[in-house]
Design an enzyme around this catalytic site. Structure first.
Site, PDB file in Angstrom:
ATOM      1  N   HIS A   1      18.986 -36.028 -28.193  1.00  0.00           N
ATOM      2  CA  HIS A   1      17.965 -36.449 -29.157  1.00  0.00           C
ATOM      3  C   HIS A   1      17.703 -35.373 -30.209  1.00  0.00           C
ATOM      4  O   HIS A   1      16.680 -35.408 -30.884  1.00  0.00           O
ATOM      5  CB  HIS A   1      16.674 -36.825 -28.419  1.00  0.00           C
TER       6      HIS A   1
ATOM      7  N   CYS B   1       0.850  -1.192   0.000  1.00  0.00           N
ATOM      8  CA  CYS B   1       0.000   0.000   0.000  1.00  0.00           C
ATOM      9  C   CYS B   1       0.883   1.239   0.000  1.00  0.00           C
ATOM     10  O   CYS B   1       2.089   1.159   0.196  1.00  0.00           O
ATOM     11  CB  CYS B   1      -0.864   0.012   1.246  1.00  0.00           C
TER      12      CYS B   1
ATOM     13  N   GLU C   1      12.016 -20.765 -17.520  1.00  0.00           N
ATOM     14  CA  GLU C   1      11.716 -19.383 -17.125  1.00  0.00           C
ATOM     15  C   GLU C   1      12.894 -18.459 -17.454  1.00  0.00           C
ATOM     16  O   GLU C   1      12.699 -17.338 -17.939  1.00  0.00           O
ATOM     17  CB  GLU C   1      11.373 -19.345 -15.627  1.00  0.00           C
TER      18      GLU C   1
ATOM     19  N   GLU D   1      12.193 -12.434 -23.881  1.00  0.00           N
ATOM     20  CA  GLU D   1      11.313 -11.268 -23.738  1.00  0.00           C
ATOM     21  C   GLU D   1      12.054  -9.945 -23.765  1.00  0.00           C
ATOM     22  O   GLU D   1      11.576  -8.987 -24.356  1.00  0.00           O
ATOM     23  CB  GLU D   1      10.623 -11.331 -22.364  1.00  0.00           C
TER      24      GLU D   1
ATOM     25  N   ARG E   1       2.259   2.152  -6.882  1.00  0.00           N
ATOM     26  CA  ARG E   1       2.346   1.020  -5.950  1.00  0.00           C
ATOM     27  C   ARG E   1       1.073   0.167  -5.989  1.00  0.00           C
ATOM     28  O   ARG E   1       0.993  -0.852  -5.322  1.00  0.00           O
ATOM     29  CB  ARG E   1       2.549   1.529  -4.521  1.00  0.00           C
TER      30      ARG E   1
ATOM     31  N   LYS F   1       1.486  -6.286 -20.528  1.00  0.00           N
ATOM     32  CA  LYS F   1       1.544  -6.886 -19.188  1.00  0.00           C
ATOM     33  C   LYS F   1       0.397  -7.878 -18.995  1.00  0.00           C
ATOM     34  O   LYS F   1       0.576  -8.928 -18.402  1.00  0.00           O
ATOM     35  CB  LYS F   1       1.486  -5.773 -18.129  1.00  0.00           C
TER      36      LYS F   1
ATOM     37  N   TRP G   1      -3.749  -1.717  -1.464  1.00  0.00           N
ATOM     38  CA  TRP G   1      -3.593  -2.879  -2.352  1.00  0.00           C
ATOM     39  C   TRP G   1      -4.028  -4.052  -1.496  1.00  0.00           C
ATOM     40  O   TRP G   1      -3.310  -4.472  -0.586  1.00  0.00           O
ATOM     41  CB  TRP G   1      -2.134  -2.979  -2.783  1.00  0.00           C
TER      42      TRP G   1
ATOM     43  N   LYS H   1      12.739 -15.188 -19.995  1.00  0.00           N
ATOM     44  CA  LYS H   1      13.204 -13.832 -19.646  1.00  0.00           C
ATOM     45  C   LYS H   1      14.169 -13.317 -20.711  1.00  0.00           C
ATOM     46  O   LYS H   1      14.083 -12.167 -21.140  1.00  0.00           O
ATOM     47  CB  LYS H   1      13.900 -13.806 -18.274  1.00  0.00           C
TER      48      LYS H   1
ATOM     49  N   ASN I   1       0.649  -0.218   6.102  1.00  0.00           N
ATOM     50  CA  ASN I   1       1.156  -0.936   4.935  1.00  0.00           C
ATOM     51  C   ASN I   1       1.778  -2.225   5.445  1.00  0.00           C
ATOM     52  O   ASN I   1       2.561  -2.182   6.395  1.00  0.00           O
ATOM     53  CB  ASN I   1       2.219  -0.074   4.228  1.00  0.00           C
ATOM     54  N   GLY I   2       1.418  -3.365   4.855  1.00  0.00           N
ATOM     55  CA  GLY I   2       1.996  -4.624   5.309  1.00  0.00           C
ATOM     56  C   GLY I   2       0.920  -5.550   5.840  1.00  0.00           C
ATOM     57  O   GLY I   2      -0.258  -5.412   5.504  1.00  0.00           O
TER      58      GLY I   2
HETATM   59  O1  M6R Z   1      -1.263 -12.522 -15.808  1.00  0.00           O
HETATM   60  P1  M6R Z   1      -0.808 -13.907 -16.170  1.00  0.00           P
HETATM   61  O2  M6R Z   1       0.038 -14.545 -15.167  1.00  0.00           O
HETATM   62  O3  M6R Z   1      -1.976 -14.797 -16.556  1.00  0.00           O
HETATM   63  O4  M6R Z   1       0.049 -13.721 -17.486  1.00  0.00           O
HETATM   64  C1  M6R Z   1       0.549 -14.810 -18.182  1.00  0.00           C
HETATM   65  C2  M6R Z   1       1.633 -14.395 -19.139  1.00  0.00           C
HETATM   66  O5  M6R Z   1       1.142 -13.484 -20.071  1.00  0.00           O
HETATM   67  C3  M6R Z   1       2.833 -13.780 -18.417  1.00  0.00           C
HETATM   68  O6  M6R Z   1       3.338 -14.640 -17.447  1.00  0.00           O
HETATM   69  C4  M6R Z   1       3.957 -13.440 -19.403  1.00  0.00           C
HETATM   70  O7  M6R Z   1       4.497 -14.620 -19.916  1.00  0.00           O
HETATM   71  C5  M6R Z   1       5.015 -12.602 -18.693  1.00  0.00           C
HETATM   72  N1  M6R Z   1       5.199 -11.370 -19.366  1.00  0.00           N
HETATM   73  C6  M6R Z   1       6.329 -13.257 -18.620  1.00  0.00           C
HETATM   74  O8  M6R Z   1       7.309 -12.445 -18.115  1.00  0.00           O
END
Ligand code: M6R
Length: 610
Positions: free
Chosen positions: A506, A2, A483, A490, A27, A605, A74, A487, A100-101
């Site tokens: 393989h 928050c 993962e 992306e 935030r 996002k 939040w 990253k 906050n917390g």
């Molecule tokens: O909001 P979500 O977790 O459902 O989103 C899923 C993906 O769009 C999200 O994880 C995307 O792969 C990220 N940008 C990865 O960094």
């Protein structure tokens, strides 16, 4: 996560407080409120939704009082609503607080206060603070704040004003931020510097358990025994944007460094004193838990990788058969599931169109649906039978970091919870894991504070010109490798593949040539020796190996070209640490190539379209 701001001075403060809230919008918010001391009482406003809603009703309170506190919320406990918005007041209406917390022991405190006749008007953990102060107050707000603090467990910052002491704000922190802004004849308390940056650049950073008392004349700090504490005043030279990022160059880097706090939030109140896992709102009775025959996890992107990690934990600990599928595929299948299936939908936003569609399909097939999400009130929470919140705080960087780690932790907690409820792990076995889980936020904090970012940057800068990366892992290391590869793709735009290391021979091994960079998740595990054989295979083809390894593993330095060490923990918990150097590696490769990491091209996002 928050936002808090408080002002005491000579100017009417309603609009100053509101401007401060605007600067804390980044935030996150789902409701907001302001309280100003005026004519021997509080003028109090609450609103739900974004700050425009609060602005729309702001003139309902006169802009006259010169002491006040304000808050953007939040939600973590209690849905976003007017009664759950801060500031909260006590029964007598003489104290107003913002927090906050998380107050972890709010349930017993609330019960105790109610038994004494205190009446609560919200479902929040924060409201207990107002009543604790009401109970403790004997003419000194400072002392009442200390008394309340001594009774509270968790991690939090709170600020309090009192009608009987109209020219004072008292604040205190425990593992969450609080900063003092020193002006001319006026002073501020806030959760972050942007709240008052347009007014002053002179700041003091109190430490945990230090009581801060501000008046228009100045700020005084005390320890819990009332002894004065001296802290230097510092001058910040940040602009507005830098301040929102708390001095970090990007939101992504800030969010990577927030991960210890986010993990602590995810854990808060979820491990009981006896070491068992406490998860409310799952929508699962003990009978339903025993009836589960099958688990299907649906998710996209990073959340899918958290689902893969969840599979290992649910299989190993709860002995449940688990399928994990990307939601965009699952939604067009004809899955063979029924009412003995638990569908777990993982989505940080809770709004991803494919994940929502997959949840609906599972529900039509008769499955119970549990949403694991970061956003209170999101669509996933409205459509699921139960919810497990990850509590990462608002994530602004498009590349998910802290939401991934908290999803992973939430899945571990869920797996332990189901394992005990189904009789596959004993309370003692669960405790052994929860004891270790409690240490993870601290281990990660130490790792980051010891300069992990700089260490990884040194290695990443060498590999930044690469045209291709391969990421390898086995068992729990595989989702981490996936993962790490996501990253890199992306934010650095470098073609990157991730593979189960045993699968290399393989096909993918044909990609390697002299100098090809291969990232290997090689933390200690039962499968470490097998993984090392795979590493020898790629080395024999001329690859350069960058290994993420457990602290103390000196042997790996003989095989790998570069080693990124992480603290050694039980292998089931190791992904909570091993993914962090990969986040940092992707980050610094991208930075070294001059990419804008917070807004990668072509990405949003939240993906609310199919
Ligand atoms: O909001 P979500 O977790 O459902 O989103 C899923 C993906 O769009 C999200 O994880 C995307 O792969 C990220 N940008 C990865 O960094």
């Amino acid at each position: 996560m928050c936002g808090i701001v408080g002002y005491v001075g000579r100017r009417p403060c309603r609009d100053i407080l509101f401007d401060g809230l605007r600067k804390l919008e980044y935030r996150g918010y789902d409701s907001a409120g302001i309280s100003v001391v005026q004519d021997g009482r509080f003028s109090l406003l609450h609103s739900v939704g974004n700050l425009d809603n609060l602005e729309g009703i702001l003139d309902q309170i006169e802009n006259g009082g010169t002491t006040g506190i304000a808050h953007t919320r939040w939600a973590t406990h209690g849905r976003p609503s007017s009664e759950n918005a801060h500031p909260h007041t006590d029964c007598s209406g003489r104290f107003a607080i913002v927090l906050n917390g998380i107050v972890e022991n709010y349930v017993p405190l609330r019960a105790e206060l109610q038994a004494e006749g205190h009446e609560f008007t919200s479902q929040t953990d924060a409201e207990v603070v107002a009543h604790l102060i009401e109970r403790a107050y004997q003419g000194s707000l400072h002392e009442a704040v200390v008394e309340a603090y001594r009774q509270m467990e968790g991690h939090f910052t709170y600020c309090v004003i009192a009608v009987d002491e109209p020219d004072v704000i008292v604040g205190i922190r425990k593992e969450t931020p609080l900063v003092v802004g020193l002006g001319d004849g006026e002073n501020y308390l806030a959760s972050a510097i942007p709240a008052f940056l347009s007014q002053t650049r002179s700041v003091i950073f109190p430490e945990d358990a230090e009581v801060v008392v501000i008046t228009s004349e100045g700020a005084e700090l005390f320890d819990l025994d009332g002894l004065p504490v001296r802290r230097d005043t510092q001058t910040v030279d940040w602009d507005d944007e830098a301040a929102e990022k708390a001095g970090y160059e990007t939101f992504m880097l800030k969010e990577i460094h927030e991960q210890p706090t986010s993990l602590a939030e995810t854990l808060a109140g979820r491990i009981a004193h006896d070491g068992s896992v406490v998860l409310e709102d799952l929508g699962l009775t003990p009978e339903l838990i025993r009836e589960i025959e099958q688990v299907v996890i649906v998710a996209c992107g990073t959340s899918y990788h958290a689902g893969l990690l969840g599979k290992y934990a649910l299989e190993r600990w709860a002995r449940l058969p688990v399928e994990v599928e990307v939601a965009s595929e699952f939604r067009y299948r004809e899955p063979v599931i029924g009412d003995d299936c638990l569908c777990i939908a993982i989505s940080q936003s809770g709004e991803t169109a494919d994940t929502l569609a997959a949840m609906r399909l599972a529900r039509q097939a008769g499955a119970g649906v549990l949403a694991v999400t970061n956003i209170v009130g999101s669509q996933a929470t409205r459509e699921a039978d139960g919810v497990l919140f990850t509590r990462a705080g608002l994530e602004i960087g498009v590349a998910a970091t802290k939401t991934f780690l908290t999803q992973e932790l939430a899945m571990l907690l869920l797996a332990l919870y189901l394992a005990e409820a189904r009789g596959h792990l004993s309370p003692t076995e669960v405790r052994a894991f929860t004891d270790q889980l409690r240490t993870i936020p601290g281990l990660l904090r130490d790792y980051l504070e010891a300069g992990a970012a700089a260490t990884v940057n040194e290695v990443a800068s060498v590999y930044a010109p690469s045209r291709f990366f391969l990421c390898l892992g086995r068992n729990l290391g595989l989702p981490v490798a996936l993962e790490g590869a996501l990253k890199l793709k992306e934010i650095s735009y470098i073609p990157t593949d991730a593979y189960a290391a045993g699968e290399m021979k393989h096909g993918p091994i044909a990609l390697l040539e002299e100098g090809s960079p291969v990232l290997v998740v090689a933390t200690d595990s039962f499968i470490y020796d097998k993984l090392m054989s795979n590493v020898q295979e790629v080395k024999a083809r001329g690859a350069r190996v960058i290994a993420v390894a457990s602290q103390g593993n000196k042997g790996i330095e003989e095989i790998a070209d570069d080693v990124l060490y992480v603290p050694k923990v039980h292998e089931m918990l190791s992904p909570l640490l091993s993914v962090v150097p990969l986040q940092l590696f992707a980050y610094y490769v991208a930075k070294n190539r001059g990419e804008k990491v917070d807004q990668p091209r072509n990405l949003a996002k939240t993906v609310t379209v199919e």
